[in-house]
Design an enzyme around this catalytic site. Structure first.
Site, mmCIF file in Angstrom:
data_model
loop_
_atom_site.group_PDB
_atom_site.id
_atom_site.type_symbol
_atom_site.label_atom_id
_atom_site.label_comp_id
_atom_site.label_asym_id
_atom_site.label_seq_id
_atom_site.Cartn_x
_atom_site.Cartn_y
_atom_site.Cartn_z
ATOM 1 N N GLY A 153 -4.113 4.945 7.133
ATOM 2 C CA GLY A 153 -4.181 3.664 7.846
ATOM 3 C C GLY A 153 -4.426 2.885 6.408
ATOM 4 N N LYS A 154 -4.174 1.438 6.622
ATOM 5 C CA LYS A 154 -4.464 0.683 5.638
ATOM 6 C C LYS A 154 -4.500 -0.667 5.909
ATOM 7 C CE LYS A 154 -5.021 0.628 0.885
ATOM 8 N NZ LYS A 154 -5.552 1.652 0.266
#
Ligand code: NAD
Length: 416
Positions: A105-106
């Site tokens: 994720g980011k």
């Protein structure tokens, strides 16, 4: 698929090279090239002057097949959904290469933190956390620091999440202050991982790091720690550049003194006992090892031919464009790719999450010993793949990662 100049396009280009060699099933190909979730939120904040500003924030959960999404949050004016999606994809492959039970994720917020007060930054962090609160959590998505976010931002994030769920939840973020559930060794972990993969690569290439020359682009968290630890192994770090300038000393820079100087002057520029170095000159130096540890897209087709180093270890994320990488590979330069070289950070984030969930904390030597084992294992798996398929280390790292995610995707089967 062409890159279309986008960061995600560059990621797809790298993915494709590996997926083709793997003869990846077309269905899996489609699944692994689409982000699972892209969240866009608007965060209204009352600024210190009394006016309301609305900031756009993103959180992308690229793939959660192997476990909860994991990845940092970036505060920067240039943040875009394209960039955040690419970074989330890279986290997916990085966690898989390091064999961590995490997906990728980011997050990011379009803002200029250099022009915001501490109160405004706290308000923005808390509002962003509140906007995505239902989608994050120790079993769902675990953020961490990235560009322009730090331990303090993680403390605000953790506090806001904890207030919403009604109990203290330390494991919702990593990169926290040690006093509130952070891990010893986390701050140095990415640079330590760069040192370990440099050492393993040098061993493979048959040269001794003792006395080998090293240049480092970027002297922040990653570059400074990598430089210090490589110097401790006996390497001569002859050149360092940062946002403002650069320094060179053929006999090797005194890294602890350079760190002290940088803390006082915010840059390596002007450090005594060294010659000044123009920032672009870092690419053409006659050194054994080059560590890009600053920003994306630094090694391009314009400067790749100048590089004399036989080993490049990517401390930064995406420092080499795909075309430049092809040129380097053709010339026989050995590149340890970002998703392997800088995986030390997320690996120790994983240790932090494990310690938080156990409520039992390890000493720094234990953390470093476990990091050493993970990095050596990851390097060996990628090298073995590169040799088996006679390919470069980047494509090999993708093959290792895609294989692991694809295998579990097949085991879990299709829902629907
Ligand atoms: P940082 O902000 O601490 O340091 C960045 C350094 O790069 C600074 O010294 C800055 O002066 C320098 N820099 C900026 N522009 C430059 C330019 N044009 N030329 C030369 N130097 C320049 O950031 P960091 O945490 O060290 O991260 C560096 C890179 O490593 C980023 O790509 C980041 O995504 C990646 N990374 C960081 C971690 C981590 O744990 N910190 C983990 C994985 C990957």
């Amino acid at each position: 698929m062409a890159s279309h100049g986008s960061v995600f396009g560059a990621m797809l280009q790298e993915f494709e090279g590996a997926a083709r060699i793997l003869n990846l099933d077309p269905g899996l190909w489609k699944m692994l090239t689409h982000p699972k979730r892209q969240i866009i939120v608007s965060c209204p904040i009352q600024m210190d002057n009394g006016e309301i500003e609305v900031f756009t924030g993103y959180r992308v959960q690229y793939n959660i097949t192997l476990g909860p999404a994991k990845g940092g949050i970036r505060f920067h004016p240039d943040v875009s959904l394209d960039e955040v999606t690419a970074l989330a994809a890279w986290m997916t492959w990085k966690c898989a290469v390091a064999q961590l039970p995490f997906g990728g994720g980011k997050g990011g917020i379009i803002c200029d933190p250099t022009r915001m007060s501490r109160r405004e930054l706290e308000a923005l962090t808390r509002r962003y956390t509140a906007e995505i609160v239902d989608l994050i959590g120790p079993e769902k998505d675990i953020p961490a620091p990235d560009v322009n976010t730090n331990e303090q931002v993680m403390a605000w994030f953790m506090d806001t999440y904890s207030m919403h769920v009604g109990h203290t939840s330390t494991a919702v973020v990593t990169g926290k202050p040690v006093e509130m559930g952070g891990s010893l060794g986390r701050r140095e972990a990415t640079g330590r991982g760069v040192m370990i993969t440099t050492r393993e690569a040098a061993r493979h290439l048959g040269f001794d790091l003792q006395g080998a020359t090293v240049s480092v682009q970027g002297f922040g968290n990653v570059g400074s720690v990598a430089a210090a630890l490589l110097a401790q192994l006996g390497a001569k770090v002859v050149a360092v550049t940062d946002w403002k300038g650069g320094v060179y000393n053929a006999a090797g820079l005194d890294i602890p003194a350079l760190l002290d100087y940088t803390q006082q002057h915010r840059s390596v520029d002007g450090f005594p006992h060294a010659e000044a170095l123009d920032r672009p000159a870092i690419f053409g130096l006659d050194v054994d090892v080059f560590v890009p540890a600053a920003l994306e897209n630094q090694i391009t087709v314009e400067n790749a031919d100048q590089i004399k180093a036989k080993l490049i270890v990517e401390g930064a994320n995406g420092p080499t464009t795909p075309d430049a990488h092809a040129l380097l590979h053709k010339r026989g330069v050995f590149v340890v790719p970002d998703i392997l070289a800088n995986a030390g950070g997320v690996t120790t984030s994983y240790f932090e999450w494990v310690q938080d969930r156990h409520g039992y904390f390890w000493n720094e030597a234990e953390v470093n010993e476990k990091l050493e084992a993970k990095m050596v294992q990851a390097f060996a798996a990628v090298l073995e793949t590169a040799e088996r398929y006679k390919i470069d280390m980047r494509t090999a790292a993708y093959i290792v990662a895609i294989n692991r995610v694809a295998t579990v995707t097949k085991m879990r089967g299709m829902y629907a």
